[in-house]
Scaffold this motif. Structure first.
Motif, PDB file in Angstrom:
ATOM      1  N   PHE A   1       0.830  -1.195   0.000  1.00 18.87           N
ATOM      2  CA  PHE A   1       0.000   0.000   0.000  1.00 18.87           C
ATOM      3  C   PHE A   1       0.869   1.252   0.000  1.00 18.87           C
ATOM      4  O   PHE A   1       1.965   1.267   0.542  1.00 18.87           O
ATOM      5  N   ILE A   2       0.361   2.318  -0.605  1.00 19.35           N
ATOM      6  CA  ILE A   2       1.043   3.602  -0.662  1.00 19.35           C
ATOM      7  C   ILE A   2       0.413   4.495   0.403  1.00 19.35           C
ATOM      8  O   ILE A   2      -0.740   4.920   0.270  1.00 19.35           O
ATOM      9  N   ALA A   3       1.136   4.762   1.466  1.00 19.20           N
ATOM     10  CA  ALA A   3       0.609   5.547   2.586  1.00 19.20           C
ATOM     11  C   ALA A   3       0.356   6.992   2.172  1.00 19.20           C
ATOM     12  O   ALA A   3       1.185   7.624   1.532  1.00 19.20           O
ATOM     13  N   GLY A   4      -0.818   7.492   2.508  1.00 20.61           N
ATOM     14  CA  GLY A   4      -1.170   8.887   2.255  1.00 20.61           C
ATOM     15  C   GLY A   4      -1.602   9.198   0.834  1.00 20.61           C
ATOM     16  O   GLY A   4      -1.902  10.334   0.527  1.00 20.61           O
ATOM     17  N   ALA A   5      -1.623   8.200  -0.044  1.00 24.25           N
ATOM     18  CA  ALA A   5      -2.011   8.430  -1.437  1.00 24.25           C
ATOM     19  C   ALA A   5      -3.527   8.456  -1.579  1.00 24.25           C
ATOM     20  O   ALA A   5      -4.247   7.750  -0.874  1.00 24.25           O
ATOM     21  N   THR A   6      -4.013   9.282  -2.510  1.00 27.52           N
ATOM     22  CA  THR A   6      -5.441   9.414  -2.765  1.00 27.52           C
ATOM     23  C   THR A   6      -5.749   8.906  -4.166  1.00 27.52           C
ATOM     24  O   THR A   6      -5.053   9.240  -5.126  1.00 27.52           O
ATOM     25  N   CYS A   7      -6.803   8.113  -4.301  1.00 30.39           N
ATOM     26  CA  CYS A   7      -7.223   7.579  -5.595  1.00 30.39           C
ATOM     27  C   CYS A   7      -7.696   8.725  -6.485  1.00 30.39           C
ATOM     28  O   CYS A   7      -8.517   9.544  -6.057  1.00 30.39           O
ATOM     29  N   PRO A   8      -7.221   8.799  -7.739  1.00 25.62           N
ATOM     30  CA  PRO A   8      -7.645   9.875  -8.626  1.00 25.62           C
ATOM     31  C   PRO A   8      -9.109   9.751  -9.063  1.00 25.62           C
ATOM     32  O   PRO A   8      -9.706  10.736  -9.480  1.00 25.62           O
TER      33      PRO A   8
ATOM     34  N   CYS B   1     -11.919   7.862  -7.131  1.00 19.79           N
ATOM     35  CA  CYS B   1     -12.908   7.919  -6.045  1.00 19.79           C
ATOM     36  C   CYS B   1     -12.487   8.826  -4.893  1.00 19.79           C
ATOM     37  O   CYS B   1     -13.247   9.021  -3.949  1.00 19.79           O
ATOM     38  N   GLN B   2     -11.262   9.344  -4.932  1.00 17.18           N
ATOM     39  CA  GLN B   2     -10.723  10.256  -3.918  1.00 17.18           C
ATOM     40  C   GLN B   2     -10.567   9.624  -2.529  1.00 17.18           C
ATOM     41  O   GLN B   2     -10.415  10.329  -1.542  1.00 17.18           O
ATOM     42  N   ALA B   3     -10.608   8.292  -2.443  1.00 17.55           N
ATOM     43  CA  ALA B   3     -10.412   7.607  -1.163  1.00 17.55           C
ATOM     44  C   ALA B   3      -8.928   7.621  -0.815  1.00 17.55           C
ATOM     45  O   ALA B   3      -8.067   7.427  -1.677  1.00 17.55           O
ATOM     46  N   MET B   4      -8.622   7.844   0.455  1.00 12.71           N
ATOM     47  CA  MET B   4      -7.232   7.910   0.899  1.00 12.71           C
ATOM     48  C   MET B   4      -6.777   6.568   1.464  1.00 12.71           C
ATOM     49  O   MET B   4      -7.567   5.841   2.060  1.00 12.71           O
ATOM     50  N   ASP B   5      -5.513   6.236   1.250  1.00 19.09           N
ATOM     51  CA  ASP B   5      -4.892   4.998   1.747  1.00 19.09           C
ATOM     52  C   ASP B   5      -5.533   3.736   1.178  1.00 19.09           C
ATOM     53  O   ASP B   5      -5.619   2.713   1.854  1.00 19.09           O
ATOM     54  N   THR B   6      -5.968   3.769  -0.079  1.00 20.72           N
ATOM     55  CA  THR B   6      -6.550   2.579  -0.701  1.00 20.72           C
ATOM     56  C   THR B   6      -5.766   2.132  -1.925  1.00 20.72           C
ATOM     57  O   THR B   6      -6.151   1.162  -2.575  1.00 20.72           O
ATOM     58  N   LEU B   7      -4.655   2.807  -2.251  1.00 19.24           N
ATOM     59  CA  LEU B   7      -3.876   2.458  -3.433  1.00 19.24           C
ATOM     60  C   LEU B   7      -2.788   1.452  -3.086  1.00 19.24           C
ATOM     61  O   LEU B   7      -2.055   1.624  -2.125  1.00 19.24           O
ATOM     62  N   MET B   8      -2.697   0.397  -3.903  1.00 24.30           N
ATOM     63  CA  MET B   8      -1.622  -0.575  -3.735  1.00 24.30           C
ATOM     64  C   MET B   8      -0.765  -0.590  -4.990  1.00 24.30           C
ATOM     65  O   MET B   8      -1.241  -0.395  -6.098  1.00 24.30           O
ATOM     66  N   LEU B   9       0.517  -0.792  -4.794  1.00 25.13           N
ATOM     67  CA  LEU B   9       1.510  -0.776  -5.857  1.00 25.13           C
ATOM     68  C   LEU B   9       2.085  -2.175  -6.013  1.00 25.13           C
ATOM     69  O   LEU B   9       2.363  -2.851  -5.021  1.00 25.13           O
ATOM     70  N   TYR B  10       2.253  -2.610  -7.268  1.00 24.81           N
ATOM     71  CA  TYR B  10       2.886  -3.900  -7.527  1.00 24.81           C
ATOM     72  C   TYR B  10       3.549  -3.896  -8.897  1.00 24.81           C
ATOM     73  O   TYR B  10       3.204  -3.097  -9.765  1.00 24.81           O
ATOM     74  N   MET B  11       4.543  -4.763  -9.068  1.00 23.84           N
ATOM     75  CA  MET B  11       5.262  -4.912 -10.332  1.00 23.84           C
ATOM     76  C   MET B  11       4.821  -6.209 -10.990  1.00 23.84           C
ATOM     77  O   MET B  11       4.707  -7.242 -10.330  1.00 23.84           O
TER      78      MET B  11
END
Length: 67
Positions: free
Chosen positions: A9-16, A18-28
């Motif tokens: 998860f990306i701390a403090g990130a906001t979804c472009p 739905c504007q929800a905070m702390d819901t984005l996950m990063l993966y390769m």
């Protein structure tokens, strides 16, 4: 056997979307960086072509230093 994808998860990130905070996950996956919102399902990826296109065309190499 399939390779396990490590997601974080990306701390403090906001979804472009739905504007929800702390819901984005990063993966390769296949050397491409993906970001996904666990709240609304919005996905973004950055393929290598976009990375190469982001380099500044106004810069050039004058010479290479050889010691």
């Amino acid at each position: 056997m399939s390779e396990k994808i490590r997601k974080r998860f990306i701390a403090g990130a906001t979804c472009p979307k739905c504007q929800a905070m702390d819901t984005l996950m990063l993966y390769m996956q296949n050397n491409i960086e993906h970001v996904e919102c666990v709240s609304c399902g919005h996905k973004q990826s950055q393929p290598q072509d976009q990375v190469k296109a982001a380099t500044r065309s106004s810069e050039s190499v004058i010479g290479v230093f050889k010691p």
